[in-house]
Design a protein around this motif. Structure first.
Motif, mmCIF file in Angstrom:
data_model
loop_
_atom_site.group_PDB
_atom_site.id
_atom_site.type_symbol
_atom_site.label_atom_id
_atom_site.label_comp_id
_atom_site.label_asym_id
_atom_site.label_seq_id
_atom_site.Cartn_x
_atom_site.Cartn_y
_atom_site.Cartn_z
ATOM 1 N N GLN A 3 -7.665 0.847 -0.789
ATOM 2 C CA GLN A 3 -6.136 0.228 -1.101
ATOM 3 C C GLN A 3 -5.536 1.413 -1.991
ATOM 4 O O GLN A 3 -4.404 1.469 -1.802
ATOM 5 C CB GLN A 3 -6.295 -1.045 -1.701
ATOM 6 C CG GLN A 3 -6.614 -2.159 -0.782
ATOM 7 C CD GLN A 3 -6.455 -3.412 -1.469
ATOM 8 O OE1 GLN A 3 -5.293 -3.604 -2.270
ATOM 9 N NE2 GLN A 3 -7.254 -4.409 -1.003
ATOM 10 N N ARG B 165 -4.847 -5.823 6.015
ATOM 11 C CA ARG B 165 -4.735 -5.229 4.919
ATOM 12 C C ARG B 165 -6.399 -4.962 4.595
ATOM 13 O O ARG B 165 -7.141 -5.614 4.372
ATOM 14 C CB ARG B 165 -4.234 -5.769 3.825
ATOM 15 C CG ARG B 165 -4.219 -4.791 2.447
ATOM 16 C CD ARG B 165 -3.316 -5.382 1.359
ATOM 17 N NE ARG B 165 -3.178 -4.896 0.106
ATOM 18 C CZ ARG B 165 -2.269 -4.835 -0.607
ATOM 19 N NH1 ARG B 165 -1.164 -5.601 -0.327
ATOM 20 N NH2 ARG B 165 -2.474 -4.127 -1.890
ATOM 21 N N VAL C 25 -4.054 1.394 8.419
ATOM 22 C CA VAL C 25 -2.749 0.839 7.871
ATOM 23 C C VAL C 25 -2.157 0.005 9.157
ATOM 24 O O VAL C 25 -0.969 0.334 9.475
ATOM 25 C CB VAL C 25 -2.148 1.652 7.209
ATOM 26 C CG1 VAL C 25 -0.838 0.809 6.473
ATOM 27 C CG2 VAL C 25 -2.634 2.513 6.309
ATOM 28 N N LEU D 181 0.776 -1.108 -0.116
ATOM 29 C CA LEU D 181 -0.075 0.019 0.121
ATOM 30 C C LEU D 181 0.843 1.082 0.097
ATOM 31 O O LEU D 181 1.956 1.382 0.825
ATOM 32 C CB LEU D 181 -0.817 -0.011 1.179
ATOM 33 C CG LEU D 181 -1.824 -1.211 1.537
ATOM 34 C CD1 LEU D 181 -2.854 -1.069 2.557
ATOM 35 C CD2 LEU D 181 -2.833 -1.161 0.078
ATOM 36 N N GLY E 156 -3.768 4.098 -0.013
ATOM 37 C CA GLY E 156 -2.597 3.925 0.642
ATOM 38 C C GLY E 156 -3.290 3.119 1.975
ATOM 39 O O GLY E 156 -2.725 3.027 3.041
ATOM 40 N N GLY E 157 -4.675 2.870 1.839
ATOM 41 C CA GLY E 157 -5.397 2.049 3.145
ATOM 42 C C GLY E 157 -5.933 3.143 3.843
ATOM 43 O O GLY E 157 -6.289 2.803 5.083
#
Length: 516
Positions: free
Chosen positions: A339, A332, A304, A211, A342-343
């Protein structure tokens, strides 16, 4: 656009830039990370605890609370596991002051190994991917704080915050209120492409190896260029785009008001260009973490999760619509659009344990005018400004567990437009007479119409009934091994009904006299 505020400068100058009720901790983030690594080294070689292990510096798992009188709740969830609705879950029920029922059921999987751990029993502090419950746990709570402090108003135009490019395609009338109510006119998902679709252009889509924030700028551009599906305010249409947009709004306000500083943001955010989508995502995450999660002592809750926490999260699977089959995930975020950010997104991405969510829901119940009193609720944009002033009872983060003042709580949790939908601001309500009906009375038919609630695609649910002065939390990983698993709606309803009946029975002694 402002860059992240530097951490240096005279203390009196820095104090003037933040809300008067916030007290900064003097330990810089770098030093905190160093201390954490030191604790990790000291703990090395020790036995891993159930729940979050010593390797992540977490406390031991909480003890279950399952007294007599809760047999029906127990049976509902045991049967759900037997019927393979989900492999494991955690349920908690309580009031503004105490937890009355807390129990973990089942295992991570149906016997096979999870991606980053053996199949293990679920514990009370096991982490769950909250999916759309992120919308209320993180984004709604953050927005409510900004409303309370006067940095936002319900009638604030989104284009005035994100810039004139957002006003394209008829979006100039979209206000913060519309995002919270899901009536901005957005389609349910990004169009013409979801962010996870290769045609959108994110690197390694639909399933990047790691990510990252590399596509966040592209996502911000897509949000500003998104076309509407309906006139602003005209119809209710539940939309992830509304809360993706709202996260960008929170991030922008946090930057421009210097509510987050360089030391607040994640390490991967440090070199992001000013004003880009990645920087706004980073500022949003930092604001939520500092002002909501840390303020309430929600130690397990995070976007994250770091690798050391992956084994302590129940597994999920990549949605089948993404075309790769039921790919197992653990630690995740399951949502493909999150996603690609970057989460970290306003609509999905938070991982939490049930005890942490108790802290949040109890904060929403600890109303400074009395839990459940809705007689002074603010329900119009014009009155929102008077309800959204800074309060000495605002962000406390102390022993009283308050996050918002009573006026803000009532503003956010009261059904807004009965004829359009059962939605409150960010939250949904359990109103059977309004369109949507709290997603078909997910909390059950026994909770009052004042109940505010939310559900998540992964099988999560949060319910607070002010009339009955109770909350109910159900966290499951119903999307493992596949998101095609049926039956979660019926389980949610049965759990909610059983929780109400158990609580009613507890409050009545054998003479039929209410207990005091």
């Amino acid at each position: 656009a402002r860059a992240l505020a530097p951490a240096h400068g005279r203390p009196e100058e820095r104090r003037r830039r933040r809300p008067h009720h916030r007290r900064r901790r003097p330990v810089p983030a770098a030093m905190r990370r160093l201390l954490l690594w030191a604790a990790l080294l000291l703990a090395a070689g020790g036995r891993e605890e159930d729940g979050q292990g010593a390797a992540c510096g977490a406390a031991p798992a909480a003890a279950p609370t399952a007294p007599a009188g809760w047999a029906e709740v127990d049976a509902v969830l045991t049967d759900a596991i037997r019927n393979r609705t989900f492999p494991g879950c955690v349920a908690m029920v309580g009031t503004a002051r105490e937890v009355l029922f807390a129990k973990a059921f089942g295992s991570y999987t149906y016997g096979e190994r999870a991606p980053h751990s053996a199949n293990r029993k679920v514990h009370l502090r096991t982490l769950f991917d909250l999916a759309s419950c992120t919308k209320v746990v993180a984004t709604t709570s953050a927005t409510a704080l900004l409303l309370q402090w006067g940095y936002l108003h319900l009638d604030t135009r989104v284009g005035a915050v994100l810039g004139p490019r957002f006003d394209r395609h008829g979006k100039s009338a979209v206000r913060v209120l519309n995002l919270l109510l899901h009536n901005a006119g957005f389609p349910p998902d990004p169009t013409p492409y979801n962010f996870w679709e290769p045609a959108f252009g994110c690197q390694d889509a639909p399933l990047p190896r790691t990510l990252s924030l590399e596509c966040a700028d592209r996502v911000l551009q897509a949000v500003t260029e998104q076309e509407l599906q309906a006139p602003v305010g005209a119809v209710y249409n539940y939309s992830d785009i509304s809360f993706i947009t709202l996260a960008f709004v929170v991030g922008r306000v946090a930057l421009e008001r210097s509510l987050v500083e360089q030391r607040d943001v994640r390490p991967e955010c440090a070199e992001r260009p000013a004003g880009g989508g990645a920087q706004l995502v980073c500022a949003y995450e930092a604001f939520v973490r500092v002002y909501v999660f840390e303020a309430l002592g929600m130690r397990d809750t995070t976007f994250v999760p770091p690798p050391c926490l992956w084994p302590h999260a129940t597994p999920t699977s990549l949605p089948l619509q993404e075309g790769l089959g039921p790919v197992p995930l653990q630690g995740r975020v399951e949502d493909g659009n999150a996603q690609m950010l970057g989460g970290i997104s306003g609509h999905a991405g938070v991982f939490a344990s049930a005890p942490d969510l108790v802290r949040l829901l109890q904060a929403y119940m600890r109303d400074d005018r009395g839990a459940g009193d809705r007689s002074h609720a603010t329900s119009t944009p014009e009155l929102a400004a008077s309800a959204a002033q800074p309060s000495p009872r605002g962000l406390v983060g102390g022993d009283d567990g308050l996050l918002l003042n009573g006026t803000t709580i009532r503003l956010m949790t009261k059904e807004y437009n009965h004829s359009q939908s059962s939605r409150a601001l960010g939250w949904n309500t359990n109103d059977p007479g309004a369109p949507d009906s709290g997603w078909g009375l997910s909390c059950g038919s026994q909770m009052s119409t004042d109940t505010f609630m939310h559900i998540g695609y992964t099988g999560t649910m949060l319910c607070v009934d002010p009339q009955r002065a109770m909350f109910a939390i159900l966290l499951t990983n119903r999307v493992y091994p596949s998101d095609a698993t049926p039956g979660i709606h019926e389980v949610r309803q049965a759990f909610g009904d059983a929780a109400v009946l158990a609580l009613q029975q507890r409050r009545v002694d054998w003479f039929g006299t209410p207990r005091r």
